[in-house]
Write an enzyme that holds these catalytic residues in place. Structure first.
Site, PDB file in Angstrom:
ATOM      1  N   PRO A 139       0.787  -1.242   0.000  1.00  0.00           N
ATOM      2  CG  PRO A 139       0.152  -0.831   2.222  1.00  0.00           C
ATOM      3  CD  PRO A 139       0.954  -1.784   1.363  1.00  0.00           C
ATOM      4  CE1 TYR A 140       6.272   4.810   1.924  1.00  0.00           C
ATOM      5  CE2 TYR A 140       6.931   4.935  -0.376  1.00  0.00           C
ATOM      6  CZ  TYR A 140       7.011   5.400   0.917  1.00  0.00           C
ATOM      7  OH  TYR A 140       7.815   6.478   1.217  1.00  0.00           O
ATOM      8  N   GLY A 141       2.586   2.921  -2.348  1.00  0.00           N
ATOM      9  CA  GLY A 141       2.276   3.802  -3.465  1.00  0.00           C
ATOM     10  C   GLY A 141       0.956   4.540  -3.303  1.00  0.00           C
TER      11      GLY A 141
END
Length: 254
Positions: free
Chosen positions: A160-162
């Site tokens: 989920p970083y992006g």
């Protein structure tokens, strides 16, 4: 410089580098993090360098913790000139091998997704929401939200970083419009490449060493000092890439 600045996630990495640069430029700086031991070590390190900074425990996911920091700033400083939203956690929290063995989004746990977004996106919202009343009272102030390359927002295996940083960019642009009429500037700052921080596990650093060179966190120093200074007053809604800062600034002033 004479500015009062608070930097979240400043016990290491980009946050520590920006706090160091601001303090060295003459700002009064509060470094914050949720880990008291690392926070104390960072403050001691800066003190050893001759830089006087304050250290405040702050969990960007916890509204009571944020409120306590706001109260401290109001009581001890009487206001704030610059808020740097930097606190975040990386892909290693959901996949330690994210650089060498990307994991598809459908294998990411719901808990891991929520935890990262709560920190990297909701944390920016909660901290800004809490400090903005000080800025509104002053009718001035600056917020800098730290982001990352657009390529990483589209990169395989970066959920989920992006999405968390893509959301932070949209949040930043809307914040800039909501606060424009009040003389409060909101900008984004990003390194411009993979950076040598704790976001990347040591084992992965060794594996990618032959592919490209990691940027030093100090790449953020010059642009954050500029964004804190009076010279950038009125500049808002900008997305500034640290590795391109010199060219960007020259174009700005030409």
């Amino acid at each position: 410089m004479g500015k009062r600045a608070l930097v979240t996630g400043a016990s290491s990495g980009l946050g520590l580098a920006m706090a160091r640069a601001l303090a060295a430029a003459g700002a009064t700086v509060a470094i914050t993090a949720r880990g008291p031991e690392k926070l104390a070590q960072a403050r001691s390190q800066l003190h050893d360098e001759g830089l006087d900074v304050q250290a405040l425990e702050l969990d960007v996911r916890d509204e009571a913790s944020i409120a306590a920091a706001v109260q401290w700033v109001g009581t001890h400083w009487g206001g704030l000139d610059l808020l740097v939203n930097n606190a975040g956690i990386g892909m290693r929290t959901v996949n330690p091998d994210f650089l060498t063995r990307p994991q598809p989004f459908y294998e990411v746990s719901a808990e891991g997704f929520r935890d990262l977004v709560d920190t990297n996106l909701t944390g920016y919202f909660l901290v800004a929401k809490a400090f903005v009343p000080l800025f509104l009272q002053q009718q001035r102030g600056k917020i800098v939200n730290i982001s990352m390359n657009h390529e990483t927002m589209r990169r395989r295996g970066f959920v989920p970083y992006g999405p968390s940083r893509a959301g932070a960019e949209s949040l930043s642009l809307i914040m800039a419009e909501d606060l424009r009429a009040h003389g409060i500037d909101v900008n984004m700052l990003l390194p411009g490449g993979a950076t040598d921080t704790g976001m990347i596990p040591d084992a992965a650093k060794a594996e990618i060493a032959g592919q490209f060179q990691l940027l030093s966190p100090a790449v953020m120093a010059e642009p954050i000092v500029f964004l804190a200074a009076d010279a950038s007053k009125g500049l808002t809604g900008q997305r500034i890439v640290a590795t391109e800062f010199a060219a960007w600034k020259a174009h700005l002033t030409s």
